[in-house]
Design a protein around this motif. Structure first.
Motif: not given
Length: 247
Positions: A110-116, A121-125, A136-140
């Motif tokens: 699950e953590i690896l999926d969140l990292c993907d 989303l890193r390009k749209k930060r 939100e994803v980073n805090n999660n």
């Protein structure tokens, strides 16, 4: 090359028709690229789940069924090998998926999926909406990492207690060592007396030999008078304590 610090000296008397030039430049070595591994690695940890194992066996058995009804005339070794490899690769890719390296033992799928997802989303930060989703994803991910680490430590502690109850102290101390010891990289270089780094194996062995010879080659400054024993009196004041030997 730093052009601002480049200077020529046309008036220098060096016995040549060329002018003396002084500059400051930085040399950058080319980074050698390592060959990429072409071997496919699948997530074999999923096979520990009985349901996944049953599904994998059923699917790969269905793909191997045509190979069992082939006659000897139609059998070709190369084609059978190709069919076998294709069946195994396609089934493993569909059921197991590719293996993803885990740098920490408590990281879950699950953590690896969140990292993907965070990587996408890193390009749209830098956009207003993308920055909010990225945060939100980073805090999660941070919350999931903290919770997964606590659960993993709890499982290790439970296993240590269980091994101690079974008198398996060797396994228990191994788990304690893994939890408390900080892993360090192996040092392959040593320094000589002048502080120069030695990389050759023979030079390193010679330096260790020299160091140990200096470390343990010391003279003992003892008092030799302690070896001089005084003569004892043969007469005993307590004859009852003397052992008599009969001839």
């Amino acid at each position: 090359m730093n052009i601002a610090r480049t200077r020529s000296f046309p008036g220098a008397d060096i016995g040549s028709d060329h002018d003396l030039l002084m500059m400051t430049f930085r040399l950058r070595l080319k980074k050698t690229s390592k060959p990429k591994h072409t071997r496919l690695k699948f997530d074999l940890e999923k096979l520990k789940d009985p349901n996944v194992l049953e599904t994998f066996q059923a699917m790969i058995g269905g793909r191997f069924a045509p190979l069992t009804i082939m006659s000897n005339d139609d059998t070709d070794i190369d084609s059978m090998i190709t069919t076998f490899n294709t069946a195994v690769t396609e089934t493993a890719s569909e059921i197991l998926g590719k293996h993803r390296q885990k740098k920490k033992p408590w990281i879950t799928a699950e953590i690896l999926d969140l990292c993907d997802k965070r990587r996408e989303l890193r390009k749209k930060r830098f956009e207003p909406e993308g920055a909010a989703k990225y945060k939100e994803v980073n805090n999660n991910i941070k919350r999931c990492m903290k919770k997964a680490k606590e659960n993993w430590i709890g499982e290790q502690c439970s296993e240590i207690e269980e091994n101690l109850k079974k008198n398996n102290s060797k396994r228990a101390y191994e788990l304690v060592k893994d939890l408390t010891t900080v892993k360090q990289g192996k040092v392959t270089t040593v320094q000589d007396r002048s502080g120069k780094c030695l990389t050759e194996e023979r030079q390193i062995l010679n330096r260790w030999t020299e160091y140990c010879s200096e470390l343990y080659n010391h003279k003992a400054n003892g008092d030799p008078s302690v070896l001089n024993c005084t003569q004892t009196d043969t007469e005993d004041d307590h004859p009852i304590l003397r052992r008599e030997v009969e001839a």
